[in-house]
Design a protein around this motif. Structure first.
Motif, PDB file in Angstrom:
ATOM      1  N   ARG B 111       8.672  10.526 -47.548  1.00 25.27           N
ATOM      2  CA  ARG B 111       9.862   9.975 -48.046  1.00 25.27           C
ATOM      3  C   ARG B 111      10.987   9.947 -47.299  1.00 25.27           C
ATOM      4  O   ARG B 111      12.061   9.233 -47.396  1.00 25.27           O
ATOM      5  CB  ARG B 111      10.039  11.007 -49.115  1.00 25.27           C
ATOM      6  CG  ARG B 111       9.245  10.384 -50.457  1.00 25.27           C
ATOM      7  CD  ARG B 111       9.175  11.407 -51.425  1.00 25.27           C
ATOM      8  NE  ARG B 111       8.380  12.418 -51.176  1.00 25.27           N
ATOM      9  CZ  ARG B 111       8.181  13.782 -51.453  1.00 25.27           C
ATOM     10  NH1 ARG B 111       9.072  14.072 -52.487  1.00 25.27           N
ATOM     11  NH2 ARG B 111       7.172  14.581 -51.243  1.00 25.27           N
ATOM     12  N   VAL B 113      11.123   9.305 -44.036  1.00 21.92           N
ATOM     13  CA  VAL B 113      11.017   7.900 -43.145  1.00 21.92           C
ATOM     14  C   VAL B 113      11.497   6.724 -44.232  1.00 21.92           C
ATOM     15  O   VAL B 113      12.205   5.829 -43.812  1.00 21.92           O
ATOM     16  CB  VAL B 113       9.314   7.790 -42.912  1.00 21.92           C
ATOM     17  CG1 VAL B 113       9.393   6.132 -42.483  1.00 21.92           C
ATOM     18  CG2 VAL B 113       9.180   8.483 -41.949  1.00 21.92           C
ATOM     19  N   HIS B 114      11.160   6.759 -45.355  1.00 23.10           N
ATOM     20  CA  HIS B 114      11.643   5.707 -46.413  1.00 23.10           C
ATOM     21  C   HIS B 114      13.010   5.725 -46.734  1.00 23.10           C
ATOM     22  O   HIS B 114      13.563   4.737 -46.652  1.00 23.10           O
ATOM     23  CB  HIS B 114      10.582   5.534 -47.579  1.00 23.10           C
ATOM     24  CG  HIS B 114       9.087   5.068 -47.177  1.00 23.10           C
ATOM     25  ND1 HIS B 114       8.941   3.886 -47.572  1.00 23.10           N
ATOM     26  CD2 HIS B 114       8.439   5.494 -46.741  1.00 23.10           C
ATOM     27  CE1 HIS B 114       7.730   3.517 -47.380  1.00 23.10           C
ATOM     28  NE2 HIS B 114       7.437   4.511 -46.593  1.00 23.10           N
ATOM     29  N   MET B 117      14.837   4.529 -43.803  1.00 26.96           N
ATOM     30  CA  MET B 117      14.607   3.134 -43.511  1.00 26.96           C
ATOM     31  C   MET B 117      15.094   2.060 -44.485  1.00 26.96           C
ATOM     32  O   MET B 117      15.403   1.081 -44.102  1.00 26.96           O
ATOM     33  CB  MET B 117      13.014   2.866 -43.196  1.00 26.96           C
ATOM     34  CG  MET B 117      12.841   3.254 -41.853  1.00 26.96           C
ATOM     35  SD  MET B 117      11.149   2.650 -41.286  1.00 26.96           S
ATOM     36  CE  MET B 117      11.774   0.956 -40.900  1.00 26.96           C
ATOM     37  N   ARG B 118      14.932   2.639 -45.759  1.00 29.79           N
ATOM     38  CA  ARG B 118      15.336   1.636 -46.983  1.00 29.79           C
ATOM     39  C   ARG B 118      16.723   1.620 -47.319  1.00 29.79           C
ATOM     40  O   ARG B 118      17.348   0.811 -48.106  1.00 29.79           O
ATOM     41  CB  ARG B 118      14.484   1.846 -47.763  1.00 29.79           C
ATOM     42  CG  ARG B 118      13.142   1.436 -47.719  1.00 29.79           C
ATOM     43  CD  ARG B 118      12.302   1.547 -49.158  1.00 29.79           C
ATOM     44  NE  ARG B 118      12.883   0.975 -50.006  1.00 29.79           N
ATOM     45  CZ  ARG B 118      12.351  -0.413 -50.486  1.00 29.79           C
ATOM     46  NH1 ARG B 118      11.308  -0.765 -49.655  1.00 29.79           N
ATOM     47  NH2 ARG B 118      12.909  -1.016 -51.359  1.00 29.79           N
ATOM     48  N   GLU B 122      21.301  -0.450 -41.154  1.00 30.79           N
ATOM     49  CA  GLU B 122      20.197  -1.018 -40.252  1.00 30.79           C
ATOM     50  C   GLU B 122      20.073  -0.014 -38.838  1.00 30.79           C
ATOM     51  O   GLU B 122      18.931   0.110 -38.293  1.00 30.79           O
ATOM     52  CB  GLU B 122      21.022  -2.306 -39.725  1.00 30.79           C
ATOM     53  CG  GLU B 122      20.533  -3.566 -40.801  1.00 30.79           C
ATOM     54  CD  GLU B 122      19.141  -3.511 -41.202  1.00 30.79           C
ATOM     55  OE1 GLU B 122      18.125  -3.500 -40.521  1.00 30.79           O
ATOM     56  OE2 GLU B 122      18.890  -3.229 -42.538  1.00 30.79           O
ATOM     57  N   ALA B 125      17.368   2.713 -39.539  1.00 29.39           N
ATOM     58  CA  ALA B 125      16.190   2.102 -39.942  1.00 29.39           C
ATOM     59  C   ALA B 125      15.853   1.740 -38.513  1.00 29.39           C
ATOM     60  O   ALA B 125      14.421   2.085 -38.057  1.00 29.39           O
ATOM     61  CB  ALA B 125      16.120   0.591 -40.604  1.00 29.39           C
ATOM     62  N   LEU B 129      12.311   3.187 -36.720  1.00 28.05           N
ATOM     63  CA  LEU B 129      11.242   2.409 -36.082  1.00 28.05           C
ATOM     64  C   LEU B 129      10.957   2.897 -34.510  1.00 28.05           C
ATOM     65  O   LEU B 129       9.780   3.054 -34.197  1.00 28.05           O
ATOM     66  CB  LEU B 129      11.840   1.203 -35.967  1.00 28.05           C
ATOM     67  CG  LEU B 129      11.205   0.074 -37.178  1.00 28.05           C
ATOM     68  CD1 LEU B 129      12.219  -1.455 -37.229  1.00 28.05           C
ATOM     69  CD2 LEU B 129       9.904   0.030 -37.465  1.00 28.05           C
ATOM     70  N   VAL B 133       7.892   5.057 -36.349  1.00 24.70           N
ATOM     71  CA  VAL B 133       7.074   4.161 -36.636  1.00 24.70           C
ATOM     72  C   VAL B 133       6.133   3.363 -35.612  1.00 24.70           C
ATOM     73  O   VAL B 133       5.011   3.211 -35.749  1.00 24.70           O
ATOM     74  CB  VAL B 133       7.594   3.133 -37.660  1.00 24.70           C
ATOM     75  CG1 VAL B 133       6.701   2.082 -38.185  1.00 24.70           C
ATOM     76  CG2 VAL B 133       8.068   4.056 -38.961  1.00 24.70           C
ATOM     77  N   HIS B 163       0.154   0.842 -42.881  1.00 24.38           N
ATOM     78  CA  HIS B 163       0.870   0.766 -43.985  1.00 24.38           C
ATOM     79  C   HIS B 163       0.202   1.257 -45.360  1.00 24.38           C
ATOM     80  O   HIS B 163       0.394   2.307 -45.709  1.00 24.38           O
ATOM     81  CB  HIS B 163       1.365  -0.674 -44.545  1.00 24.38           C
ATOM     82  CG  HIS B 163       2.461  -1.092 -43.774  1.00 24.38           C
ATOM     83  ND1 HIS B 163       2.794  -2.293 -43.568  1.00 24.38           N
ATOM     84  CD2 HIS B 163       3.514  -0.438 -43.251  1.00 24.38           C
ATOM     85  CE1 HIS B 163       3.891  -2.569 -42.567  1.00 24.38           C
ATOM     86  NE2 HIS B 163       4.327  -1.388 -42.519  1.00 24.38           N
TER      87      HIS B 163
END
Lengths: 211, 211
Positions: B111, B113-114, B117-118, B122, B125, B129, B133, B163
């Motif tokens: 969570r 990470v999300h 990233m979300r 930017e 994120a 990455l 990621v 994913h």
């Protein structure tokens, strides 16, 4: 005459509710998130934000109503699939493709389930369990059991299956676009969704197949 | 002497940072969410909350630092696995079990990470990455390619794999306890985690196996 007036007023109510639901749904699709204010729903629907409170109590009530509509459609689809006289493998393929198709149309749906189940009260969690999670899980269990009975599938824990597969189906939609970009998928479109769907369907169907 | 003083001050800095990171990590594990205030981190670590600002800039900086530490450990583990002279199937089994094991220890990780990233800028994120990621996805790609070369695996889209499988690995931890309960899994413990891990490992390994 009283009955007719009642019917007219019921139709109006239903129309108002549908317009509010449609406006909130559009906002969530545009933003790819369950983030909107009642004022924004009012502006988008051309209705007064007080009507949200009147019809749904509050924003969570509206979110629950949206999820319930979406869930009804999805469950009706799975129920029709279950009733068909086809092998379990074919049902499972169609079911998984159907989930990804649904998330493609309502990309907020999976996150809405989690939002209402994790970040709201026990009552909201219980409602989502009752009108969506439990019936969907029961349908999946039937497909899996049909496959075990016919010798197509290995027996698996259906609850684990529900969690793992539902989550994999949503993954394409919940990832940040940056993470998609590294895989040569910069834009979400029907072709990408189809390729992802084919991938997950194959992975899961081969994953549970009896060799 | 100046060098020695510098080394002492560096050790102090590192100790302070580690204590802040450990306190925030404990709060996230207790709450199963990335929700804490800098005051809470201060109280838990016995340090002043101004030190968070001094060392990490703000809460997001602290979150990034936590994820980076966790990512380093995970990536080192995968790198060791990749270097081993064993079949790709065995590597993939160990890798997936390793992901679920990591999520079991750091249930906030996926969570986080999300979230970064979300829901952040930017820049956040891009950092996630870069340090997590992309390297993890590269390692997975190597395992999958080894398996294709040896004839163990079918070729699959590695991005889709990343994913779908990452998301399935996390699913047990991110679901509301109510949803677990309906599957006879009321409490999370090592036995449940092991059963879930075995399920996902089998599903994925059979899913990509060449028949």
């Amino acid at each position: 005459m009283a009955g007719e007036a009642g019917a007219v007023s019921q139709a109006k109510t239903s129309n108002t509710k549908e317009r509010l639901i449609a406006a909130a749904r559009d906002l969530m699709i545009e933003r790819n998130a369950a983030e909107f204010s009642l004022q924004e729903v009012a502006a988008k629907s051309g209705l007064n934000s007080a009507l949200v409170k009147y019809h749904f109590g509050n924003k969570d009530g509206l979110l629950l109503a949206i999820l319930q509509r979406d869930a009804e459609k999805s469950l009706a689809q799975v129920e029709r699939l279950l009733a068909r006289d086809i092998p379990a493998t074919e049902k499972l393929r169609a079911h998984i493709a159907g989930i990804i198709d649904t998330y493609g149309r309502y990309p907020y749906m999976y996150r809405l389930v989690h939002l209402l189940m994790r970040e709201r009260g026990e009552e909201e969690a219980a409602q989502v369990l009752r009108f969506f999670v439990e019936p969907l899980a029961r349908f999946q269990k039937e497909i899996l059991q049909q496959g075990v009975a016919s010798g197509e599938f290995k027996p698996v824990n259906e609850g684990f299956f529900y969690h793992a597969v539902g989550s994999a189906c949503d993954a394409l939609f919940s990832w940040h676009p940056g993470a998609r970009r590294i895989w040569g998928v910069s834009q979400m479109n029907d072709a990408v969704r189809k390729r992802y769907s084919d991938f997950v369907v194959d992975l899961v169907v081969n994953g549970v197949a009896r060799r």
